[in-house]
Design an enzyme around this catalytic site. Structure first.
Site, PDB file in Angstrom:
ATOM      1  N   LYS A  26       0.832  -1.219   0.000  1.00 33.73           N
ATOM      2  CA  LYS A  26       0.000   0.000   0.000  1.00 33.73           C
ATOM      3  C   LYS A  26       0.864   1.266   0.000  1.00 33.73           C
ATOM      4  O   LYS A  26       0.602   2.188  -0.748  1.00 33.73           O
ATOM      5  CB  LYS A  26      -0.925   0.033   1.231  1.00 33.73           C
ATOM      6  CG  LYS A  26      -1.925  -1.096   1.294  1.00 33.73           C
ATOM      7  CD  LYS A  26      -2.915  -0.884   2.420  1.00 33.73           C
ATOM      8  CE  LYS A  26      -2.300  -0.982   3.798  1.00 33.73           C
ATOM      9  NZ  LYS A  26      -1.976  -2.325   4.256  1.00 33.73           N
TER      10      LYS A  26
ATOM     11  N   ARG B 245     -10.496   1.244   8.597  1.00 35.22           N
ATOM     12  CA  ARG B 245     -10.120  -0.125   8.946  1.00 35.22           C
ATOM     13  C   ARG B 245     -11.280  -0.892   9.584  1.00 35.22           C
ATOM     14  O   ARG B 245     -11.148  -2.067   9.869  1.00 35.22           O
ATOM     15  CB  ARG B 245      -8.975  -0.091   9.951  1.00 35.22           C
ATOM     16  CG  ARG B 245      -7.599   0.128   9.294  1.00 35.22           C
ATOM     17  CD  ARG B 245      -6.781  -1.073   9.420  1.00 35.22           C
ATOM     18  NE  ARG B 245      -5.442  -1.210   9.872  1.00 35.22           N
ATOM     19  CZ  ARG B 245      -4.322  -0.684   9.463  1.00 35.22           C
ATOM     20  NH1 ARG B 245      -4.294   0.291   8.630  1.00 35.22           N
ATOM     21  NH2 ARG B 245      -3.171  -1.102   9.910  1.00 35.22           N
TER      22      ARG B 245
ATOM     23  N   ARG C  98      10.725  -7.167   6.110  1.00 37.50           N
ATOM     24  CA  ARG C  98      10.671  -5.719   5.952  1.00 37.50           C
ATOM     25  C   ARG C  98      11.592  -5.022   6.960  1.00 37.50           C
ATOM     26  O   ARG C  98      11.662  -5.427   8.110  1.00 37.50           O
ATOM     27  CB  ARG C  98       9.219  -5.298   6.206  1.00 37.50           C
ATOM     28  CG  ARG C  98       8.864  -3.925   5.795  1.00 37.50           C
ATOM     29  CD  ARG C  98       7.422  -3.817   5.421  1.00 37.50           C
ATOM     30  NE  ARG C  98       6.475  -4.050   6.521  1.00 37.50           N
ATOM     31  CZ  ARG C  98       5.169  -3.887   6.382  1.00 37.50           C
ATOM     32  NH1 ARG C  98       4.662  -3.508   5.231  1.00 37.50           N
ATOM     33  NH2 ARG C  98       4.367  -4.116   7.394  1.00 37.50           N
TER      34      ARG C  98
ATOM     35  N   ARG D  29      10.183  -3.007  12.106  1.00 36.80           N
ATOM     36  CA  ARG D  29       9.029  -2.358  12.732  1.00 36.80           C
ATOM     37  C   ARG D  29       8.590  -3.195  13.925  1.00 36.80           C
ATOM     38  O   ARG D  29       8.561  -4.421  13.842  1.00 36.80           O
ATOM     39  CB  ARG D  29       7.876  -2.286  11.726  1.00 36.80           C
ATOM     40  CG  ARG D  29       7.858  -1.012  10.927  1.00 36.80           C
ATOM     41  CD  ARG D  29       6.819  -1.046   9.848  1.00 36.80           C
ATOM     42  NE  ARG D  29       5.470  -1.403  10.294  1.00 36.80           N
ATOM     43  CZ  ARG D  29       4.381  -1.205   9.566  1.00 36.80           C
ATOM     44  NH1 ARG D  29       4.466  -0.641   8.372  1.00 36.80           N
ATOM     45  NH2 ARG D  29       3.210  -1.556  10.003  1.00 36.80           N
TER      46      ARG D  29
ATOM     47  N   ARG E 124      -2.668  -8.783  13.332  1.00 37.25           N
ATOM     48  CA  ARG E 124      -3.113  -7.828  12.311  1.00 37.25           C
ATOM     49  C   ARG E 124      -3.892  -8.531  11.203  1.00 37.25           C
ATOM     50  O   ARG E 124      -4.867  -7.998  10.686  1.00 37.25           O
ATOM     51  CB  ARG E 124      -1.913  -7.056  11.748  1.00 37.25           C
ATOM     52  CG  ARG E 124      -1.410  -6.024  12.736  1.00 37.25           C
ATOM     53  CD  ARG E 124      -0.419  -5.095  12.113  1.00 37.25           C
ATOM     54  NE  ARG E 124       0.833  -5.764  11.806  1.00 37.25           N
ATOM     55  CZ  ARG E 124       1.689  -5.361  10.878  1.00 37.25           C
ATOM     56  NH1 ARG E 124       1.426  -4.304  10.172  1.00 37.25           N
ATOM     57  NH2 ARG E 124       2.815  -6.014  10.669  1.00 37.25           N
TER      58      ARG E 124
END
Ligand code: AMP
Length: 217
Positions: free
Chosen positions: A14, A89, A123, A156, A167
């Site tokens: 995104k 969300r 990531r 992160r 999540r």
């Protein structure tokens, strides 16, 4: 004026796709997660409120999120439009958003769960300048260091297997119904997020009827 929402599971690209979309179309990228991360890194009062929730991969309280989104959009620095990333969300956020803003399209990035895990767990983020890296597709030139500013890269806090599972659960339970809501309004464009970033961007522009991407420089 172009007003878009970009949706998709974590790791579906995104942020990357929003940046590519905004670059030459002069749209403003509004990432609620980035705004929160900025507050955490800069130790603001808001940062202190959301830090723990974010690290657990849980959703921040709706009132807080709505006020952040409202404040950001109230800056009206988006003469050509915006791409909202990471919002809405859940059902309540969607209602708030649809009452206040007309949306031209929702870009839905689709990615199978196995690929989500592979991408998210590799990531890395630069805490200095915010640059994103991926140890699979987008490695830094010097291991563990940001190409731009040389800062030591970090993972992160919410990119752990446990937080990712939370999540993904939240996404399935709360965010998928939002997508259904937008589908009923016939504004959703499904895009396969598996190809390279450039190919995904090309597909987004094609389905939205936008001019082809022209990289700067
Ligand atoms: P993201 O970068 O979009 O994955 O967001 C990172 C984290 O910020 C999420 O895991 C949540 O804790 C929080 N967050 C971002 N957007 C929202 C939202 N719309 N509603 C609630 N929490 C959010």
């Amino acid at each position: 004026m172009r007003k878009y929402v970009i949706m998709g599971v974590q790791g579906s690209g995104k942020g990357t796709q929003s940046e590519l979309l905004c670059a030459d179309l002069k749209l403003v990228h509004i990432s609620v997660g980035d705004i929160f991360r900025w507050h955490v890194q800069n130790h603001t009062k808001l940062g202190a409120q959301v830090r723990r929730i974010m690290a657990l991969g849980e959703l921040v309280d709706d009132d807080l999120v709505e006020s952040v989104v409202r404040e950001r959009l109230d800056q009206h620095d988006w003469n050509f439009g915006f791409v909202v990333d990471g919002f809405p969300r859940n059902g309540r956020q969607a209602e708030f958003f649809m009452e206040s803003y007309d949306i031209d399209a929702v870009i839905h990035l689709e990615l199978p769960e196995e690929e989500v895990k592979r991408r998210v767990l590799s990531r890395r983020l630069c805490p200095g300048c915010g640059m994103d890296y991926n140890l699979i597709a987008d490695r830094p030139k010097v291991e563990g260091r940001c190409d731009i500013c040389g800062t030591q890269l970090i993972t992160r806090a919410d990119d752990t297997p446990e937080a990712l599972a939370a999540r993904l659960r939240d996404y399935a339970e709360k965010t998928s119904p939002v997508l259904e809501l937008f589908r009923r309004k016939e504004v959703v464009h499904d895009v396969d997020a598996r190809p390279s970033a450039d190919d995904v961007q090309a597909a987004i522009r094609k389905t939205l009827g936008l001019p082809a991407y022209t990289p700067a420089g």
